[in-house]
Design a protein around this motif. Structure first.
Motif, PDB file in Angstrom:
ATOM      1  N   GLU A  97      64.940  34.496  70.877  1.00  0.00           N
ATOM      2  CA  GLU A  97      65.752  35.773  70.626  1.00  0.00           C
ATOM      3  C   GLU A  97      66.065  36.687  71.782  1.00  0.00           C
ATOM      4  OE1 GLU A  97      64.966  37.847  67.055  1.00  0.00           O
ATOM      5  OE2 GLU A  97      63.711  36.147  66.029  1.00  0.00           O
ATOM      6  N   THR A  98      65.076  37.037  72.376  1.00  0.00           N
ATOM      7  CA  THR A  98      65.576  38.117  73.440  1.00  0.00           C
ATOM      8  C   THR A  98      65.884  37.331  74.895  1.00  0.00           C
ATOM      9  OG1 THR A  98      62.976  37.898  74.203  1.00  0.00           O
ATOM     10  CG2 THR A  98      63.714  39.473  72.907  1.00  0.00           C
ATOM     11  N   ARG A  99      65.392  36.085  75.034  1.00  0.00           N
ATOM     12  CA  ARG A  99      65.726  35.489  76.172  1.00  0.00           C
ATOM     13  C   ARG A  99      66.170  34.061  75.805  1.00  0.00           C
ATOM     14  NH1 ARG A  99      61.431  38.251  78.510  1.00  0.00           N
ATOM     15  NH2 ARG A  99      62.258  40.248  79.559  1.00  0.00           N
ATOM     16  N   PRO A 100      67.077  33.592  75.584  1.00  0.00           N
ATOM     17  CA  PRO A 100      67.387  32.372  74.997  1.00  0.00           C
ATOM     18  C   PRO A 100      67.097  31.097  75.954  1.00  0.00           C
ATOM     19  CG  PRO A 100      69.181  33.725  74.282  1.00  0.00           C
ATOM     20  CD  PRO A 100      68.451  34.329  75.346  1.00  0.00           C
ATOM     21  N   ASP A 101      67.203  31.348  77.377  1.00  0.00           N
ATOM     22  CA  ASP A 101      67.029  30.390  78.390  1.00  0.00           C
ATOM     23  C   ASP A 101      65.788  30.636  78.884  1.00  0.00           C
ATOM     24  OD1 ASP A 101      69.848  29.443  78.269  1.00  0.00           O
ATOM     25  OD2 ASP A 101      70.365  31.522  79.460  1.00  0.00           O
ATOM     26  N   VAL A 102      64.865  31.139  78.500  1.00  0.00           N
ATOM     27  CA  VAL A 102      63.375  31.205  79.255  1.00  0.00           C
ATOM     28  C   VAL A 102      62.455  30.939  78.137  1.00  0.00           C
ATOM     29  CG1 VAL A 102      61.818  32.811  80.317  1.00  0.00           C
ATOM     30  CG2 VAL A 102      64.339  33.192  80.522  1.00  0.00           C
ATOM     31  N   PRO A 103      61.655  29.784  78.354  1.00  0.00           N
ATOM     32  CA  PRO A 103      60.652  29.274  77.377  1.00  0.00           C
ATOM     33  C   PRO A 103      59.558  30.259  77.251  1.00  0.00           C
ATOM     34  CG  PRO A 103      61.290  27.624  78.858  1.00  0.00           C
ATOM     35  CD  PRO A 103      62.003  28.616  79.303  1.00  0.00           C
ATOM     36  N   ALA A 104      58.593  30.409  76.440  1.00  0.00           N
ATOM     37  CA  ALA A 104      57.619  31.554  76.116  1.00  0.00           C
ATOM     38  C   ALA A 104      56.219  30.943  76.851  1.00  0.00           C
ATOM     39  CB  ALA A 104      57.317  31.487  74.778  1.00  0.00           C
ATOM     40  N   VAL A 105      55.720  32.021  77.505  1.00  0.00           N
ATOM     41  CA  VAL A 105      54.266  31.768  77.949  1.00  0.00           C
ATOM     42  C   VAL A 105      53.442  31.963  76.715  1.00  0.00           C
ATOM     43  CG1 VAL A 105      52.377  32.696  79.492  1.00  0.00           C
ATOM     44  CG2 VAL A 105      54.686  32.580  80.225  1.00  0.00           C
ATOM     45  N   ILE A 106      52.767  31.047  76.317  1.00  0.00           N
ATOM     46  CA  ILE A 106      51.787  31.119  75.233  1.00  0.00           C
ATOM     47  C   ILE A 106      50.451  30.506  75.511  1.00  0.00           C
ATOM     48  CG2 ILE A 106      51.231  30.536  72.932  1.00  0.00           C
ATOM     49  CD1 ILE A 106      54.351  30.191  72.163  1.00  0.00           C
ATOM     50  N   GLY A 107      49.360  31.221  75.766  1.00  0.00           N
ATOM     51  CA  GLY A 107      48.292  30.921  76.566  1.00  0.00           C
ATOM     52  C   GLY A 107      47.015  30.976  75.762  1.00  0.00           C
ATOM     53  N   VAL A 108      45.870  30.285  76.284  1.00  0.00           N
ATOM     54  CA  VAL A 108      44.636  30.437  75.366  1.00  0.00           C
ATOM     55  C   VAL A 108      43.599  30.058  76.456  1.00  0.00           C
ATOM     56  CG1 VAL A 108      44.716  27.931  74.557  1.00  0.00           C
ATOM     57  CG2 VAL A 108      43.466  29.860  73.361  1.00  0.00           C
ATOM     58  N   ASP A 109      42.446  30.734  76.341  1.00  0.00           N
ATOM     59  CA  ASP A 109      41.302  30.283  76.986  1.00  0.00           C
ATOM     60  C   ASP A 109      40.599  29.288  76.097  1.00  0.00           C
ATOM     61  OD1 ASP A 109      40.799  32.134  79.273  1.00  0.00           O
ATOM     62  OD2 ASP A 109      40.736  33.742  78.034  1.00  0.00           O
ATOM     63  N   GLU A 110      40.809  28.195  76.806  1.00  0.00           N
ATOM     64  CA  GLU A 110      40.042  26.807  76.175  1.00  0.00           C
ATOM     65  C   GLU A 110      39.481  26.017  77.359  1.00  0.00           C
ATOM     66  OE1 GLU A 110      39.158  24.795  72.487  1.00  0.00           O
ATOM     67  OE2 GLU A 110      39.804  26.740  73.068  1.00  0.00           O
ATOM     68  N   GLU A 111      38.482  26.548  77.697  1.00  0.00           N
ATOM     69  CA  GLU A 111      37.665  25.989  78.889  1.00  0.00           C
ATOM     70  C   GLU A 111      36.963  24.796  78.503  1.00  0.00           C
ATOM     71  OE1 GLU A 111      35.421  28.759  80.911  1.00  0.00           O
ATOM     72  OE2 GLU A 111      37.321  30.188  81.038  1.00  0.00           O
ATOM     73  N   GLY A 112      36.313  24.574  77.181  1.00  0.00           N
ATOM     74  CA  GLY A 112      34.969  23.797  76.703  1.00  0.00           C
ATOM     75  C   GLY A 112      33.882  24.712  76.620  1.00  0.00           C
TER      76      GLY A 112
END
Length: 484
Positions: A186-201
Motif C-alpha cells: 500500500e505504501t510502496r507498491p514496487d518494494v517488497p517487504a522485509v519480514i524477518g525472524v530469528d530462526e537459528e535452530g
C-alpha cells in the motif's frame, strides 16, 4: 576444482591485500570499494554496487552462471549451484572511454545492476519520512495481524521482525506476514517487504512449534568436521530447506547463520549458537549455510560482526568490551565473516560490541563508522549492513542510537525500542543534515535492491507442497552427518 558439495574453495585472502585487482565472487567479477551514488547510468550503479567497469577497452564484469542467483537471472543458463567458474565477457568502451553495463550483470551480493538502478530511482523520489521508514525493521508484540500492518502502513517501514510474542500457530503466522506484505504494498507498491525472524535452530527458534525443529548451529560445525563433504552438504541443505519453509510462512529474511567463533565457557551469550570454536570450521559451516539460504530465495544474515563469541558479557543487558588485538581478531573472529562475504552473503548483522582494536571511543560497533569501514573496505562487503536489535541493553543508554547507526554506515535498523519515535528522529535527522540525504539514500537503495533480488529469487523457487517433509528430512540428515 569444486569440493564434494559442488562448491569452490573459499578465498579468505583479506580484502586489503587484493588492492584494486578484480576479485571473483560467486556472482560475478567485482572490484572492491563502494562509489557514491551519482548519475543514473548503469555504469555508475556498477561502481556503487560492487561491479565496476574499467575504462576504454576494459573488461565488463558479467554474471556467474554457476550461482543460483545467476541461474534465476534472465541472462543466465541453468545448472547446479557452484558447479561452474564465473564467466566473464569483454566489451569495449566508446571512443570517450565509457562502457555500458548489462542490466543483468550480478553484483557480489545478489541484485543485478538493473535492480540496483531501479532501487536507486525509487529511493531518489522518497521524502525524508519515506527514507526513514525504508531503513527501519519495526518492533511489535502482538499475534493480531492488524497491529504490525498498521505500524508498517503508518510509518512506511521496510518491514518487521516477528518474535515469539507474535506467534501462535502456522495459520496465524501466515495471516500476519500476509498482512505486513499487503501494508508495504500500500505504501510502496514496487518494494517488497522485509519480514524477518530469528530462526537459528536450538535455543533461538522464534517459530518453535510452527516451523521444523533444528538442532543448535553447533551441530553444523560437528557435521563438517565429522563428515567432510557430506557434512557441508547437510548444512547447506538444512539451510536451504529451513529457508524454504520460512518462505512458505511468508518470511523474506532469516537472521541466521551465527558466524561467531565461541571461546567456550567464558562465552556467556552465544555458546552452542556458534558453529565452532575453530575459526576454519565455523567459516566452512557459515559458507554452506549462506549458500543454502540463497538456494531457498531468502535473505540470510551472518551475525554478529565483528564477532560475539569472545564476549564475556551479554549484549542484551550491557555493552561487552573486547580487547583482542586486530591480529587476534583476524585470526579468529573475523574468519567466518570473510568467508561469508566470499560466499556472497547478501546482508551482515553488526553486533553491539565495544571492540577496542576497531574503535577507541567506547562506541558499540553498530554505531561506529570504523566498524562499517572495516567491513566494507577490508572485508569487501557490499551488501546490506543491518544492526542487531536497537532495543538491547548495550545500546539503550546511548541517545539517538538509530541516527548514529545510520550516519555511521548501517543500512537497516533492527527493532528500535520505540519504532515511531525512532522514525521521527530519523526523519528530522535527514532533514537537518545530521544524516546526509546521500547516506540515507545509499542505505535505502541497498535495502530496496536486495528486496527486489529476494522477490525475483523467490518467484523462481516455488515452495513445494511437501516442504515440511523435506525440511524434517534435512534436519534429520544434519544430525546424522554430525553424530551418525
Amino acid at each position: 576444482m569444486n569440493g564434494p558439495e559442488g562448491e569452490r574453495p573459499v578465498d579468505r585472502t583479506p580484502h586489503r591485500h587484493r588492492g584494486l585487482r578484480p576479485r571473483r565472487s560467486r556472482r560475478g567479477v567485482v572490484l572492491g570499494g563502494l562509489g557514491l551514488l551519482g548519475a543514473g547510468a548503469l555504469g555508475s550503479a556498477a561502481a556503487w554496487a560492487g561491479t565496476r567497469l574499467t575504462g576504454s577497452g576494459g573488461d565488463v564484469a558479467s554474471e556467474a552462471t554457476g550461482s543460483p542467483v545467476a541461474q534465476r537471472s534472465s541472462a543466465a543458463s541453468s545448472g547446479p549451484s557452484g558447479t561452474d567458474e564465473p564467466e566473464t565477457s569483454t566489451d569495449t568502451g566508446t571512443d570517450t572511454g565509457d562502457t555500458a553495463a548489462d542490466a543483468d550483470t550480478l553484483t557480489s551480493w545478489g541484485p543485478t545492476l538493473g535492480e540496483v538502478e531501479q532501487a536507486r530511482a525509487l529511493v531518489a523520489e522518497m521524502s525524508a519520512a519515506a527514507l526513514a521508514g525504508q531503513v527501519i525493521v519495526g518492533r511489535f508484540a502482538s499475534p493480531d495481524p492488524t497491529v504490525p500492518a498498521a505500524l508498517v502502513r503508518d510509518l512506511g517501514l521496510a518491514g518487521v521482525c516477528v518474535t515469539p510474542d507474535s506467534v501462535t500457530d502456522g495459520e496465524q503466522v501466515r495471516a500476519l506476514t500476509a498482512a505486513v506484505e499487503a501494508a508495504v504494498r500500500e505504501t510502496r507498491p514496487d518494494v517488497p517487504a522485509v519480514i524477518g525472524v530469528d530462526e537459528e535452530g536450538g535455543s533461538v527458534s522464534h517459530l518453535s512449534g510452527v516451523a521444523t525443529t533444528f538442532p543448535a548451529f553447533a551441530t553444523a560445525g560437528v557435521a563438517v568436521t565429522a563428515s567432510g563433504g557430506a557434512g557441508r552438504r547437510a548444512v547447506r541443505e538444512a539451510a536451504r530447506w529451513t529457508g524454504t519453509e520460512l518462505r512458505g510462512l511468508g518470511f523474506t529474511w532469516v537472521f541466521a547463520p551465527v558466524a561467531d567463533v565461541t571461546v567456550g565457557a567464558a562465552d556467556v551469550t552465544i555458546g552452542t549458537r556458534s558453529p565452532s570454536s575453530d575459526p576454519e570450521v565455523a567459516a566452512t559451516a557459515v559458507t554452506s549455510a549462506v549458500r543454502g539460504y540463497e538456494r531457498a530465495g531468502i535473505v540470510s544474515t551472518p551475525k554478529h560482526f565483528p564477532g560475539h563469541g569472545s564476549a564475556t558479557v551479554d549484549s542484551h543487558e550491557s555493552l561487552p568490551v573486547i580487547t583482542s588485538s586486530l591480529e587476534d581478531l583476524r585470526a579468529r573472529d573475523l574468519v567466518p565473516f570473510e568467508a561469508a562475504v566470499a560466499a556472497g552473503a547478501p546482508a551482515i548483522m553488526v553486533g553491539h560490541l565495544d571492540v577496542t582494536a576497531l574503535e577507541t571511543e567506547g562506541l558499540p560497533t553498530s554505531l561506529a563508522p570504523e566498524a562499517y569501514a572495516y567491513l566494507r573496505e577490508e572485508l569487501g562487503f557490499e551488501g546490506v549492513a543491518i544492526t542487531d536489535s536497537l532495543g538491547m541493553g548495550a545500546v539503550m543508554a546511548t541517545p539517538g542510537s538509530a541516527v548514529k547507526a545510520l550516519a555511521a554506515g548501517a543500512d537497516l535498523l533492527l527493532m528500535p525500542a520505540d519504532t515511531s519515535a525512532t522514525h521521527d528522529n530519523l526523519r528530522r535527522a535527514i532533514l537537518d543534515g545530521r544524516v546526509p540525504r546521500e547516506r540515507a539514500e545509499e542505505a535505502a537503495t541497498r535495502v530496496v535492491a536486495l528486496q527486489l533480488w529476494q522477490a525475483r529469487a523467490a518467484a523462481a523457487t516455488p515452495v513445494p507442497e511437501d516442504v515440511t517433509v523435506r525440511t524434517q528430512q534435512a534436519a534429520a540428515d544434519l544430525s546424522t552427518a554430525a553424530y551418525g
